[in-house]
Design a protein around this motif. Structure first.
Motif, PDB file in Angstrom:
ATOM      1  N   ASN A  88      48.082  32.633  38.838  1.00 47.87           N
ATOM      2  CA  ASN A  88      49.002  32.955  37.820  1.00 47.87           C
ATOM      3  C   ASN A  88      47.853  33.361  36.371  1.00 47.87           C
ATOM      4  O   ASN A  88      47.016  32.678  36.396  1.00 47.87           O
ATOM      5  N   ALA A  89      48.073  34.500  35.987  1.00 47.67           N
ATOM      6  CA  ALA A  89      47.135  35.014  34.787  1.00 47.67           C
ATOM      7  C   ALA A  89      48.110  35.551  33.720  1.00 47.67           C
ATOM      8  O   ALA A  89      48.649  36.881  33.999  1.00 47.67           O
ATOM      9  N   ALA A  90      48.026  35.080  32.628  1.00 45.83           N
ATOM     10  CA  ALA A  90      48.810  35.606  31.270  1.00 45.83           C
ATOM     11  C   ALA A  90      47.517  35.758  30.410  1.00 45.83           C
ATOM     12  O   ALA A  90      47.499  34.815  29.379  1.00 45.83           O
ATOM     13  N   PRO A  91      46.554  36.692  30.702  1.00 48.46           N
ATOM     14  CA  PRO A  91      45.237  36.761  29.922  1.00 48.46           C
ATOM     15  C   PRO A  91      45.569  36.898  28.273  1.00 48.46           C
ATOM     16  O   PRO A  91      46.572  37.591  27.800  1.00 48.46           O
ATOM     17  N   SER A  92      44.537  36.333  27.527  1.00 49.68           N
ATOM     18  CA  SER A  92      44.662  36.794  26.025  1.00 49.68           C
ATOM     19  C   SER A  92      43.457  37.890  25.934  1.00 49.68           C
ATOM     20  O   SER A  92      43.588  38.427  24.747  1.00 49.68           O
ATOM     21  N   SER A  93      42.810  38.341  26.642  1.00 49.96           N
ATOM     22  CA  SER A  93      41.862  39.373  26.766  1.00 49.96           C
ATOM     23  C   SER A  93      41.591  39.758  27.992  1.00 49.96           C
ATOM     24  O   SER A  93      41.561  39.071  29.056  1.00 49.96           O
ATOM     25  N   GLY A  94      40.648  40.886  28.216  1.00 52.18           N
ATOM     26  CA  GLY A  94      40.053  41.341  29.299  1.00 52.18           C
ATOM     27  C   GLY A  94      41.003  42.531  29.952  1.00 52.18           C
ATOM     28  O   GLY A  94      41.360  43.340  29.534  1.00 52.18           O
ATOM     29  N   SER A  95      41.067  42.595  31.210  1.00 55.61           N
ATOM     30  CA  SER A  95      41.389  43.618  32.151  1.00 55.61           C
ATOM     31  C   SER A  95      42.225  43.174  33.223  1.00 55.61           C
ATOM     32  O   SER A  95      42.300  41.967  33.384  1.00 55.61           O
ATOM     33  N   ASP A  96      42.553  44.255  34.191  1.00 52.02           N
ATOM     34  CA  ASP A  96      43.079  43.760  35.549  1.00 52.02           C
ATOM     35  C   ASP A  96      42.185  42.812  36.304  1.00 52.02           C
ATOM     36  O   ASP A  96      40.985  42.615  36.151  1.00 52.02           O
ATOM     37  N   ILE A  97      42.960  41.958  37.007  1.00 50.45           N
ATOM     38  CA  ILE A  97      42.395  41.003  37.746  1.00 50.45           C
ATOM     39  C   ILE A  97      42.817  41.270  39.227  1.00 50.45           C
ATOM     40  O   ILE A  97      44.151  41.365  39.531  1.00 50.45           O
ATOM     41  N   ASN A  98      41.776  41.437  40.134  1.00 47.57           N
ATOM     42  CA  ASN A  98      41.760  41.972  41.577  1.00 47.57           C
ATOM     43  C   ASN A  98      42.054  40.274  42.526  1.00 47.57           C
ATOM     44  O   ASN A  98      41.159  39.710  42.356  1.00 47.57           O
ATOM     45  N   ALA A  99      43.304  40.013  42.640  1.00 47.05           N
ATOM     46  CA  ALA A  99      43.654  38.737  43.217  1.00 47.05           C
ATOM     47  C   ALA A  99      43.389  38.617  44.769  1.00 47.05           C
ATOM     48  O   ALA A  99      43.881  37.945  45.570  1.00 47.05           O
ATOM     49  N   GLY A 100      43.038  40.203  45.393  1.00 49.17           N
ATOM     50  CA  GLY A 100      42.946  39.978  46.848  1.00 49.17           C
ATOM     51  C   GLY A 100      44.124  40.147  47.529  1.00 49.17           C
ATOM     52  O   GLY A 100      45.047  40.423  47.231  1.00 49.17           O
ATOM     53  N   PHE A 101      44.114  39.673  48.812  1.00 49.14           N
ATOM     54  CA  PHE A 101      45.282  39.653  49.747  1.00 49.14           C
ATOM     55  C   PHE A 101      46.100  41.037  49.822  1.00 49.14           C
ATOM     56  O   PHE A 101      46.981  41.329  49.453  1.00 49.14           O
ATOM     57  N   ASP A 102      44.848  41.907  50.350  1.00 53.39           N
ATOM     58  CA  ASP A 102      45.339  43.339  50.509  1.00 53.39           C
ATOM     59  C   ASP A 102      45.591  43.961  49.138  1.00 53.39           C
ATOM     60  O   ASP A 102      46.528  44.814  49.049  1.00 53.39           O
ATOM     61  N   SER A 103      44.530  43.664  48.222  1.00 54.79           N
ATOM     62  CA  SER A 103      44.300  44.344  46.835  1.00 54.79           C
ATOM     63  C   SER A 103      45.616  44.341  46.067  1.00 54.79           C
ATOM     64  O   SER A 103      46.180  45.018  45.391  1.00 54.79           O
ATOM     65  N   THR A 104      46.035  42.969  45.818  1.00 56.35           N
ATOM     66  CA  THR A 104      46.993  42.527  44.848  1.00 56.35           C
ATOM     67  C   THR A 104      46.418  42.295  43.293  1.00 56.35           C
ATOM     68  O   THR A 104      45.330  41.870  43.323  1.00 56.35           O
ATOM     69  N   ILE A 105      47.059  43.304  42.567  1.00 57.27           N
ATOM     70  CA  ILE A 105      46.456  43.446  41.158  1.00 57.27           C
ATOM     71  C   ILE A 105      47.558  42.636  40.324  1.00 57.27           C
ATOM     72  O   ILE A 105      48.678  42.583  40.268  1.00 57.27           O
ATOM     73  N   ILE A 106      46.967  41.645  39.287  1.00 55.57           N
ATOM     74  CA  ILE A 106      47.579  41.225  38.082  1.00 55.57           C
ATOM     75  C   ILE A 106      47.026  42.181  37.069  1.00 55.57           C
ATOM     76  O   ILE A 106      45.977  42.039  36.465  1.00 55.57           O
TER      77      ILE A 106
END
Length: 572
Positions: A88-106
């Motif tokens: 789980n990620a609700a960032p306060s800064s930054g950009s997309d997160i590649n979470a793996g598992f066939d390129s799942t993106i947060i």
């Protein structure tokens, strides 16, 4: 579940501790562990751990992203082996997160103020913690949405319908992806906190209600004459399989198996089979059949032997030794004849791989036929080995050695039933001579003035009337007396003569000490009496070039008006 659950976070997002409270309710106080992103991945992704929550909200996003980038293979493998994971990620800064598992993106930033249940019948909206709502609002219920392949959305943005919480089954495990903030921000708040706890409880239980997935990546390997190994990937705990000769799906139940691999045996070689497997998620929920075709290994034909013949001659008649081999034979059948064609008879049985034949006819072509009888009773084709018998027998020889006043001598005699001419060599080596040797029609020879205390080797072979040459016959004899030196006059009688080096391959230097008389001379002669050098002595030294003479025994003779002596010199 004691000590099998982990909550990984560097700092509590926005200072909230809703996750710790939920873990205490689900696993029990003291029965789960909290760690940071500096944890050893081998410790975290141990098979003994069943549930892991990786929190990347607020100020934890960079640490989560770095951790996933470095360890995604371990993360995916742990889930595939049956692990339950929440990223789980609700960032306060930054950009997309590649979470793996066939390129799942947060996908960040994508702020949502309202969200709703995609499927209100899902377990997270039905307890065990109640009451529950199916719609929630806040300044921001999420900072990110989830994108990727094979996702099942559980919560979605009211306006865009983008998934804010999604589910994915991976191998034997499950992973939840979220872009959610903390439930303390949401309204209705009591229902929101219960929903947060239900989500984590649902994760710990392995997301029950998973679809019964078809076995994936089905392979057949280690295919032998009578079996093969099969492997597949799935999320079931039980499977059924069938091995038959039909490409169509089985119509009856198969054999149950509780693993994702099978080693099959007892099949027929050179046959095409079909391996069918399906997942059995429960008694009423099965996947479709998945099928792979394979052909068992070919039974190797009974291999024909390979071999060779060695031919020689005794004093009586020719003989031959046959050798052969075959990798798969239990025994052999053989025939010896004068016909190059395959034998019409079955042959003589033997388990040996060598046979000797004596009393053969000289100078005749023979054919040795041999074939394999293999373990399964099959017979190979005939292998035929032709050979021509020898026609010139080798001689037999004897040596008689005696001592004379001028040194040892040896009388050599030999016999052969068919020879017209002979070649002989006398040397110091037991090996066959490299050259033809010295020709003679006699069957005896005498060697005089030999070195004392020396091993000699006499080699003789036949040249028969048909021109064939026999193998060498070699006899060794030892002359009596002390081992020779290259110096004469060891008893101080007359001048001392020294020849060196001895043996030599080039020149010899002759040194004479004492009085040099007029008419003194030096001669170099061979065993046959031939004189190669004859020179007057005019000083105390001389040199004889022997480089062009054949390797043999020679005699250096010094003579003056009162004295003579002989030194034996070996040319190599």
């Amino acid at each position: 579940m004691a000590q099998s659950a982990w909550y990984i976070v560097n700092s509590n997002p926005w200072g909230d501790t809703y996750t710790q409270t939920a873990f205490n309710n689900i696993f029990g106080v003291g029965s789960w562990q909290q760690g940071s992103y500096s944890i050893d991945p081998a410790t975290l992704f141990s098979p003994s751990n069943t549930t892991i929550f990786l929190e990347g909200s607020d100020l934890n996003a960079t640490a989560l992203n770095t951790f996933l980038t470095a360890n995604i293979s371990s993360v995916e493998s742990w889930v595939a082996a049956g692990g339950h994971l929440f990223i789980n990620a609700a960032p306060s800064s930054g950009s997309d997160i590649n979470a793996g598992f066939d390129s799942t993106i947060i996908a960040y930033p994508n702020y949502s103020g309202q969200m709703h249940a995609v499927d209100p019948s899902n377990a997270i909206f039905n307890g065990p913690y109640l009451p529950i709502a199916t719609s929630y609002a806040a300044n921001y219920v999420a900072h990110s949405y989830i994108s990727g392949n094979g996702l099942t959305a559980l919560l979605a943005d009211d306006n865009t319908n983008n998934p804010l919480l999604a589910l994915k089954y991976w191998g034997s495990g499950v992973v939840l992806f979220g872009g959610l903030t903390q439930p303390g921000f949401w309204v209705p708040q009591t229902e929101a906190i219960n929903l947060w706890t239900n989500i984590l409880s649902y994760l710990a239980a392995g997301a029950p209600g998973a679809p019964c997935l078809d076995p994936a990546n089905l392979t057949a390997s280690n295919i032998t004459l009578d079996g093969a190994t099969f492997h597949w990937i799935g999320n079931a705990t039980t499977y059924e399989y069938v091995i038959d000769n039909f490409a169509t799906n089985p119509t009856a139940n198969g054999n149950p198996i509780a693993t994702d691999s099978l080693v099959a045996t007892g099949l027929q070689h050179d046959s095409t089979y079909y391996f069918h497997v399906r997942a059995m998620c429960d008694s009423a929920n099965t996947s479709a059949w998945v099928t792979i075709a394979f052909t068992t290994a070919h039974m190797i034909d009974c291999a024909a032997p390979t071999g060779s013949a060695t031919v020689s001659f005794t004093q009586v008649s020719p003989y031959a030794v046959l050798d052969w081999s075959s990798p798969s034979a239990a025994q052999y059948l053989w025939v010896l004849d004068n016909n190059a064609s395959d034998p019409a008879v079955s042959g003589n049985a033997t388990t040996n791989t060598t046979l000797s034949f004596a009393n053969l006819t000289p100078n005749i072509t023979y054919y040795f036929h041999v074939r394999s009888v293999c373990m399964n009773g099959d017979t190979s084709t005939w292998t035929t080995i032709p050979f021509v018998t020898a026609s010139c027998p080798f001689p037999t020889a004897t040596a008689t050695v005696n001592e004379t006043a001028v040194g040892p001598y040896a009388a050599i005699s030999w016999t052969s039933p068919t020879a017209a001419t002979y070649y002989w060599v006398l040397d110091y080596s037991a090996s066959d001579p490299a050259g033809m040797g010295n020709a003679t029609t006699s069957t005896s020879i005498t060697f005089a003035s030999l070195l004392t205390g020396t091993d000699y080797y006499f080699h003789v072979r036949c040249i028969c009337t048909n021109g064939d040459t026999s193998t060498w016959t070699t006899i060794m004899f030892h002359t009596p007396g002390p081992t020779p030196t290259n110096v004469n006059n060891v008893n101080n009688e007359g001048p001392t003569v020294i020849c060196s080096p001895n043996p030599t391959s080039d020149k010899i230097s002759i040194t004479i000490t004492g009085t040099i008389y007029d008419n003194a001379s030096i001669t170099l002669s061979g065993l046959d009496g031939r004189v190669y050098y004859n020179m007057p002595v005019t000083g105390n030294s001389a040199v004889i070039d022997m480089s062009k003479l054949p390797a043999a025994l020679y005699f250096v003779k010094y003579t003056n008006k009162d004295y003579s002596n002989i030194i034996k010199v070996m040319k190599q």
